[in-house]
Scaffold this motif. Structure first.
Motif: not given
Length: 266
Positions: A72, A74-75, A125, A151, A169, A175, A179-180
């Motif tokens: 994912v 940005g994680t 989010t 998220l 993050g 995100f 990402s979602e």
């Protein structure tokens, strides 16, 4: 003499070259996008295969968290959070101390995404915890701990109990829509795996209970010449007289060779 590319024919040539270049860019973009989707599909298939061969419930959950962090965008950190009674939040398979501390913070402040929005929405989010106003006390303290973005994906809801995949993050607005989308794919695997892991854990507990009670019954049967049924009755009477759970009575007998003799304070 007309210079190369000048005049009506030259303008047509330039326009054709521009259109060709645009078509080439579009085709290249489509290939790149298709390649990314194929790569993601392959990674998700690999994740599913790896989960099929894993039989330890906690390791299944840890595997999912590691996959989410890797896949994912940005994680930086993640965990699976379990909420009971809309009050207590516990971290399962946290990637570091940060998810544990953030979940403890939700329990402490009685607010946060897992105690509110995730019950109502499949995805929540939080772009910037430092300026988030939905849960002011929680958000400010979470930002101080080092969580800048969140998220959350709902895994299940059973009455006032809930499971969620939480991703963190360490920078604000970490995100994106991608990402979602990727997170939802992993969350769908996580929901199934979490249910299977829970069932597996219950099954193991049941098998362990059966084995321990069986050992205790065997000791009583050999020692007093009892039948299996009468040995079980003797265990239940010892449990009632001492106010100790049947399994604990059986485990005490199996490990020490003696039945507990003192009533436990309630």
């Amino acid at each position: 003499m007309v210079a190369n590319g000048a005049g009506p024919d030259g303008n047509d040539d330039a326009r054709d070259a521009s259109e060709d270049s645009q078509r080439t860019d579009e085709v290249t973009g489509e290939k790149d996008q298709n390649g990314e989707m194929e790569g993601l599909a392959e990674q998700m298939s690999e994740l599913a295969r790896s989960l099929q061969v894993e039989d330890d419930p906690q390791e299944v959950l840890a595997h999912l968290v590691r996959a989410a962090i890797e896949l994912v965008p940005g994680t930086d950190e993640g965990s699976i959070s379990v909420v009971t009674g809309r009050r207590d939040v516990q971290s399962h398979a946290p990637s570091s101390d940060l998810p544990q501390k953030v979940d403890a913070l939700q329990s402490e402040t009685k607010q946060g995404p897992c105690l509110d929005a995730v019950y109502e929405h499949q995805t929540v989010t939080v772009p910037d915890l430092a300026s988030e106003q939905r849960w002011p006390k929680f958000s400010r303290k979470a930002a101080e701990l080092g969580a800048a973005s969140m998220l959350s994906f709902q895994l299940y809801v059973e009455g006032d109990n809930l499971g969620a995949l939480n991703l963190y993050g360490r920078t604000p607005h970490a995100f994106t829509e991608d990402s979602e989308q990727v997170g939802l794919l992993i969350a769908s695997h996580a929901a199934i795996a979490f249910a299977d892991a829970t069932k597996l854990g219950h099954m193991r507990d049941a098998l362990r209970s059966r084995d321990v009670i069986g050992q205790a019954k065997g000791i009583l049967m050999e020692r007093y010449g009892l039948t299996a049924q009468n040995a079980f009755i003797m265990l239940t009477q010892a449990s009632s007289h001492t106010n100790i759970k049947l399994l604990d009575v059986a485990e005490h007998l199996a490990t020490t060779g003696a039945l507990p003799s003192h009533r436990r304070r309630s």
